[in-house]
Design a protein around this motif. Sequence first.
Motif, mmCIF file in Angstrom:
data_model
loop_
_atom_site.group_PDB
_atom_site.id
_atom_site.type_symbol
_atom_site.label_atom_id
_atom_site.label_comp_id
_atom_site.label_asym_id
_atom_site.label_seq_id
_atom_site.Cartn_x
_atom_site.Cartn_y
_atom_site.Cartn_z
ATOM 1 N N CYS A 22 5.273 6.304 5.846
ATOM 2 C CA CYS A 22 4.021 5.664 5.452
ATOM 3 C C CYS A 22 3.898 4.295 6.117
ATOM 4 O O CYS A 22 2.848 3.954 6.668
ATOM 5 C CB CYS A 22 3.952 5.536 3.934
ATOM 6 S SG CYS A 22 2.425 4.757 3.359
ATOM 7 N N ASN A 23 4.966 3.511 6.088
ATOM 8 C CA ASN A 23 4.929 2.185 6.721
ATOM 9 C C ASN A 23 4.752 2.294 8.224
ATOM 10 O O ASN A 23 4.015 1.513 8.834
ATOM 11 C CB ASN A 23 6.184 1.386 6.369
ATOM 12 C CG ASN A 23 6.063 0.716 5.028
ATOM 13 O OD1 ASN A 23 5.238 -0.165 4.839
ATOM 14 N ND2 ASN A 23 6.871 1.162 4.076
ATOM 15 N N ALA B 14 0.833 -1.204 0.000
ATOM 16 C CA ALA B 14 0.000 0.000 0.000
ATOM 17 C C ALA B 14 0.869 1.257 0.000
ATOM 18 O O ALA B 14 0.573 2.233 -0.695
ATOM 19 C CB ALA B 14 -0.932 -0.004 1.215
ATOM 20 N N CYS B 15 1.963 1.233 0.758
ATOM 21 C CA CYS B 15 2.851 2.394 0.827
ATOM 22 C C CYS B 15 3.670 2.558 -0.451
ATOM 23 O O CYS B 15 3.979 3.687 -0.837
ATOM 24 C CB CYS B 15 3.748 2.307 2.049
ATOM 25 S SG CYS B 15 2.827 2.594 3.582
ATOM 26 N N ASN B 16 4.020 1.466 -1.098
ATOM 27 C CA ASN B 16 4.710 1.579 -2.391
ATOM 28 C C ASN B 16 3.861 2.371 -3.366
ATOM 29 O O ASN B 16 4.358 3.227 -4.080
ATOM 30 C CB ASN B 16 5.033 0.200 -2.974
ATOM 31 C CG ASN B 16 6.359 -0.317 -2.509
ATOM 32 O OD1 ASN B 16 7.254 0.445 -2.166
ATOM 33 N ND2 ASN B 16 6.488 -1.627 -2.495
ATOM 34 N N TYR B 17 2.568 2.089 -3.386
ATOM 35 C CA TYR B 17 1.689 2.835 -4.277
ATOM 36 C C TYR B 17 1.521 4.274 -3.798
ATOM 37 O O TYR B 17 1.585 5.216 -4.587
ATOM 38 C CB TYR B 17 0.322 2.164 -4.407
ATOM 39 C CG TYR B 17 -0.579 2.963 -5.310
ATOM 40 C CD1 TYR B 17 -0.353 3.009 -6.685
ATOM 41 C CD2 TYR B 17 -1.629 3.707 -4.795
ATOM 42 C CE1 TYR B 17 -1.150 3.765 -7.520
ATOM 43 C CE2 TYR B 17 -2.435 4.462 -5.626
ATOM 44 C CZ TYR B 17 -2.192 4.494 -6.985
ATOM 45 O OH TYR B 17 -2.982 5.252 -7.801
ATOM 46 N N ARG B 18 1.320 4.462 -2.500
ATOM 47 C CA ARG B 18 1.113 5.806 -1.937
ATOM 48 C C ARG B 18 2.307 6.712 -2.255
ATOM 49 O O ARG B 18 2.137 7.887 -2.555
ATOM 50 C CB ARG B 18 0.904 5.704 -0.431
ATOM 51 C CG ARG B 18 0.706 7.011 0.288
ATOM 52 C CD ARG B 18 -0.663 7.551 0.077
ATOM 53 N NE ARG B 18 -0.872 8.796 0.819
ATOM 54 C CZ ARG B 18 -1.908 9.583 0.652
ATOM 55 N NH1 ARG B 18 -2.850 9.261 -0.198
ATOM 56 N NH2 ARG B 18 -2.031 10.683 1.334
ATOM 57 N N ARG C 113 11.152 9.491 -2.063
ATOM 58 C CA ARG C 113 10.603 8.141 -1.908
ATOM 59 C C ARG C 113 11.016 7.456 -0.602
ATOM 60 O O ARG C 113 10.186 6.863 0.085
ATOM 61 C CB ARG C 113 11.015 7.288 -3.106
ATOM 62 C CG ARG C 113 10.352 5.933 -3.131
ATOM 63 C CD ARG C 113 10.481 5.298 -4.506
ATOM 64 N NE ARG C 113 9.984 3.966 -4.532
ATOM 65 C CZ ARG C 113 8.704 3.645 -4.647
ATOM 66 N NH1 ARG C 113 7.805 4.584 -4.748
ATOM 67 N NH2 ARG C 113 8.324 2.389 -4.658
ATOM 68 N N LYS C 114 12.288 7.517 -0.249
ATOM 69 C CA LYS C 114 12.767 6.789 0.929
ATOM 70 C C LYS C 114 12.106 7.285 2.224
ATOM 71 O O LYS C 114 11.576 6.473 2.994
ATOM 72 C CB LYS C 114 14.291 6.882 1.009
ATOM 73 C CG LYS C 114 14.911 5.873 1.933
ATOM 74 C CD LYS C 114 16.411 5.851 1.784
ATOM 75 C CE LYS C 114 17.023 4.766 2.620
ATOM 76 N NZ LYS C 114 18.475 4.675 2.421
ATOM 77 N N ARG D 216 3.361 19.313 12.531
ATOM 78 C CA ARG D 216 3.174 19.004 11.111
ATOM 79 C C ARG D 216 2.703 17.567 10.961
ATOM 80 O O ARG D 216 2.925 16.741 11.846
ATOM 81 C CB ARG D 216 4.495 19.219 10.357
ATOM 82 C CG ARG D 216 4.967 20.688 10.468
ATOM 83 C CD ARG D 216 6.233 20.944 9.707
ATOM 84 N NE ARG D 216 5.907 20.862 8.284
ATOM 85 C CZ ARG D 216 6.799 20.566 7.351
ATOM 86 N NH1 ARG D 216 8.052 20.341 7.673
ATOM 87 N NH2 ARG D 216 6.441 20.501 6.092
ATOM 88 N N PRO D 217 2.080 17.226 9.839
ATOM 89 C CA PRO D 217 1.635 15.828 9.642
ATOM 90 C C PRO D 217 2.803 14.863 9.622
ATOM 91 O O PRO D 217 3.815 15.113 8.973
ATOM 92 C CB PRO D 217 0.939 15.863 8.280
ATOM 93 C CG PRO D 217 0.794 17.274 7.901
ATOM 94 C CD PRO D 217 1.740 18.078 8.719
ATOM 95 N N LYS D 218 2.674 13.765 10.327
ATOM 96 C CA LYS D 218 3.724 12.757 10.354
ATOM 97 C C LYS D 218 3.611 11.810 9.159
ATOM 98 O O LYS D 218 4.609 11.339 8.640
ATOM 99 C CB LYS D 218 3.648 11.957 11.653
ATOM 100 C CG LYS D 218 4.810 11.018 11.856
ATOM 101 C CD LYS D 218 4.739 10.382 13.228
ATOM 102 C CE LYS D 218 6.105 10.087 13.758
ATOM 103 N NZ LYS D 218 6.611 11.018 14.726
ATOM 104 N N CYS D 219 2.385 11.569 8.725
ATOM 105 C CA CYS D 219 2.137 10.579 7.683
ATOM 106 C C CYS D 219 1.982 11.244 6.310
ATOM 107 O O CYS D 219 1.292 12.245 6.198
ATOM 108 C CB CYS D 219 0.891 9.788 8.008
ATOM 109 S SG CYS D 219 0.918 9.058 9.668
ATOM 110 N N PRO D 220 2.632 10.667 5.297
ATOM 111 C CA PRO D 220 2.559 11.270 3.953
ATOM 112 C C PRO D 220 1.235 11.001 3.248
ATOM 113 O O PRO D 220 0.529 10.116 3.544
ATOM 114 C CB PRO D 220 3.698 10.587 3.197
ATOM 115 C CG PRO D 220 3.910 9.297 3.908
ATOM 116 C CD PRO D 220 3.526 9.526 5.332
#
Length: 96
Positions: A59-60, A41-45, A52-53, A92-96
Amino acid sequence: MVIRLSQLRLSFFLILTFAFAIEVLDAGGEGSVRQEACPRACNYRCSKTHHRKPCLFFCNKCCHKCLCVPSGTYGNKEECPCYNNWKTKEGRPKCP
């Protein structure tokens, strides 16, 4: 003995069918992603970002905590309140 074995098979089949139906109906909300599905799911997100890294790392991390990843490659965070509301120390938001 034959009747009991067939009843056991039928019960097992119904339980699996019911579990699958619940998973399909609950798609997209919080708790809809299993931990083993987080990397996919995170690869797609994170597929369209230039960072990316770090995107994959956070995301994970968020997916493992919230068991949810918003649909799409950007936005849609309202689908996952836990994912959306988790903030850094700076607010700030932690999750992308």
